[in-house]
Enzyme design. Sequence first.
Site, PDB file in Angstrom:
ATOM      1  CB  CYS A  32      -1.060   0.133   0.998  1.00 25.62           C
ATOM      2  SG  CYS A  32      -2.310   1.056   0.939  1.00 25.62           S
TER       3      CYS A  32
ATOM      4  CG  HIS B 153      -3.922  -3.716   2.629  1.00 28.43           C
ATOM      5  ND1 HIS B 153      -2.974  -3.491   3.470  1.00 28.43           N
ATOM      6  CD2 HIS B 153      -4.509  -2.792   2.093  1.00 28.43           C
ATOM      7  CE1 HIS B 153      -3.029  -2.222   3.374  1.00 28.43           C
ATOM      8  NE2 HIS B 153      -4.051  -1.569   2.607  1.00 28.43           N
TER       9      HIS B 153
ATOM     10  CD  GLU C 285      -1.127  -6.509   4.349  1.00 27.52           C
ATOM     11  OE1 GLU C 285      -1.592  -5.341   4.881  1.00 27.52           O
ATOM     12  OE2 GLU C 285      -1.398  -6.540   3.101  1.00 27.52           O
TER      13      GLU C 285
END
Length: 234
Positions: free
Chosen positions: A85, A173, A175
């Site tokens: 990001c 994202h 993760e």
Amino acid sequence: MAIQHVRCETLGTIGEALGAAAIPFEVIRTFEGQPVPNNMKGRNALIIMGGPMGVYEQDRHPFLRQEIRLIEEALRQDIPLLGICLGSQLLAAALGADVTRGKKKEIGWYPVTLGQAAASDPLWTGLGSSFMAYHWHGDVFDLPSGAVSLASSEMTPHQAFRYGRSAYGVLFHMEVTERIIEDMVKTFQDELQSAGLNGLGVVQQARKHLPRLGDLGKSVFTRWAGMVGSRGDP
């Protein structure tokens, strides 16, 4: 070395992949006032996580300048690098690309399409052509000169890219865990309200989409951890 800008945006499954590969790592928490190191000496990988600040807010957040210098040093030394990001935006900026506010914030669950180059990329090969991803960004970047585009979404043409052999920027994202998503919704409630979005809906959709996204993220981050490999402590 990993740099974390806000409490709720942890390494998540990136940390799990590093742990599974028995790779120790340090986390620099700028939100706690920890200083960003001046150089990459003794460090063999660089991870830069997300955050609500913008690349163009370096006067307000001076540590961003030092992070860009670290990125430039890592690139010169061909040190494995992973930007998530904001981290992907900083990587793009370090490579000379423009980072600007997008026409509309991309927050929530939207499809990501992998580009043709992803099919032969060391991290992304074999992951299919598209999947539902979790997004939380208002800024976008141009593809840096010399970089390889790996993914896009309907709203954002550049969602992931590779530069060189082992530097990767990922705007969305992969993760995240359910806990991270819940914490982000709580932390950035004002942003959700100003964008007219329902945080509860974002969390509820995670139960449907997160299992597959988590599997894909595990593959990507495990492969990246393999690039770090015997280089030592990141």
